[in-house]
Motif scaffolding. Structure first.
Motif, PDB file in Angstrom:
ATOM      1  N   GLN A  55       0.836  -1.197   0.000  1.00 46.58           N
ATOM      2  CA  GLN A  55       0.000   0.000   0.000  1.00 46.58           C
ATOM      3  C   GLN A  55       0.875   1.254   0.000  1.00 46.58           C
ATOM      4  O   GLN A  55       1.802   1.361   0.785  1.00 46.58           O
ATOM      5  N   MET A 104       1.673   5.375   0.396  1.00 48.77           N
ATOM      6  CA  MET A 104       1.252   6.441   1.301  1.00 48.77           C
ATOM      7  C   MET A 104       0.272   7.362   0.586  1.00 48.77           C
ATOM      8  O   MET A 104       0.393   7.599  -0.615  1.00 48.77           O
ATOM      9  N   SER A 105      -0.678   7.904   1.341  1.00 55.63           N
ATOM     10  CA  SER A 105      -1.629   8.845   0.759  1.00 55.63           C
ATOM     11  C   SER A 105      -0.956  10.200   0.574  1.00 55.63           C
ATOM     12  O   SER A 105       0.119  10.459   1.125  1.00 55.63           O
ATOM     13  N   GLU A 106      -1.599  11.064  -0.177  1.00 58.80           N
ATOM     14  CA  GLU A 106      -1.049  12.400  -0.426  1.00 58.80           C
ATOM     15  C   GLU A 106      -0.917  13.178   0.890  1.00 58.80           C
ATOM     16  O   GLU A 106       0.044  13.916   1.091  1.00 58.80           O
ATOM     17  N   GLU A 107      -1.881  12.986   1.807  1.00 58.75           N
ATOM     18  CA  GLU A 107      -1.827  13.675   3.099  1.00 58.75           C
ATOM     19  C   GLU A 107      -0.617  13.215   3.907  1.00 58.75           C
ATOM     20  O   GLU A 107       0.071  14.022   4.538  1.00 58.75           O
ATOM     21  N   ASP A 108      -0.353  11.898   3.909  1.00 61.10           N
ATOM     22  CA  ASP A 108       0.800  11.362   4.639  1.00 61.10           C
ATOM     23  C   ASP A 108       2.108  11.888   4.059  1.00 61.10           C
ATOM     24  O   ASP A 108       3.030  12.235   4.793  1.00 61.10           O
ATOM     25  N   THR A 116       2.479  14.677   2.428  1.00 58.97           N
ATOM     26  CA  THR A 116       2.545  16.105   2.764  1.00 58.97           C
ATOM     27  C   THR A 116       3.070  16.294   4.181  1.00 58.97           C
ATOM     28  O   THR A 116       3.949  17.128   4.417  1.00 58.97           O
ATOM     29  N   ALA A 135       5.935   5.522  -1.346  1.00 59.85           N
ATOM     30  CA  ALA A 135       5.149   6.590  -1.951  1.00 59.85           C
ATOM     31  C   ALA A 135       5.431   6.654  -3.448  1.00 59.85           C
ATOM     32  O   ALA A 135       6.544   6.398  -3.888  1.00 59.85           O
ATOM     33  N   ASP A 136       4.410   7.008  -4.190  1.00 62.19           N
ATOM     34  CA  ASP A 136       4.519   7.146  -5.638  1.00 62.19           C
ATOM     35  C   ASP A 136       5.236   8.450  -5.974  1.00 62.19           C
ATOM     36  O   ASP A 136       4.986   9.489  -5.348  1.00 62.19           O
ATOM     37  N   THR A 189       3.041  11.475  -6.762  1.00 59.00           N
ATOM     38  CA  THR A 189       2.439  12.065  -5.569  1.00 59.00           C
ATOM     39  C   THR A 189       3.440  12.956  -4.856  1.00 59.00           C
ATOM     40  O   THR A 189       3.117  14.077  -4.451  1.00 59.00           O
TER      41      THR A 189
END
Length: 144
Positions: A88, A90-94, A96, A129-130, A133
């Motif tokens: 999985q 990381m989300s954009e918020e993570d 950031t 992370a991508d 992103t």
């Protein structure tokens, strides 16, 4: 095992994806000057899968631009199967939050050093992370 399961389920898309991955793993071994009977490390396997995901994303983009939505759909189906094999992201918020902490730690970075900052972040976030992103987050942080 997954090839056998896909064959029994008559799932041609999954079968094609898994067979393609097995061939890519063998090709990677040969390119690393090892025998096909050797095994790849987890990191090498993830790199092969990431490469396949990137190829599918590029193909979807090209097919969409070329007005071939039916081909883009089949690539999208393969992409969703391949993404199941990756950890999985990381989300954009993570990303950031992490980038802001790193920015504070480094004492701020101006727009001209954005590439170096991206390199630093990507090194620390490798596999988590991508890159797209991370680039988007850096652009947002440095323009504010």
């Amino acid at each position: 095992d997954q090839i056998k399961q896909a064959m029994l389920a008559k799932d041609t898309i999954r079968l094609g994806v898994v067979r393609g991955l097995v061939a890519s793993f063998t090709n990677e071994l040969v390119s690393l000057k090892r025998t096909p009977q050797d095994s790849l490390s987890d990191e090498e396997v993830l790199n092969v899968i990431r490469r396949a995901v990137k190829q599918r994303k590029d193909s979807i983009d090209q097919f969409t631009k070329g007005g071939r939505p039916e081909l883009a759909e089949s690539e999208q189906a393969e992409l969703s199967l391949l993404e199941n094999y990756l950890p999985q992201m990381m989300s954009e918020e993570d990303v950031t939050t992490f980038a802001k902490a790193k920015l504070a730690e480094m004492g701020g970075v101006d727009k001209s050093k954005a590439g170096q900052f991206m390199g630093t972040l990507m090194k620390e976030l490798k596999g988590m992370a991508d890159g797209d992103t991370v680039k988007k987050v850096i652009d947002n942080l440095l323009t504010d």
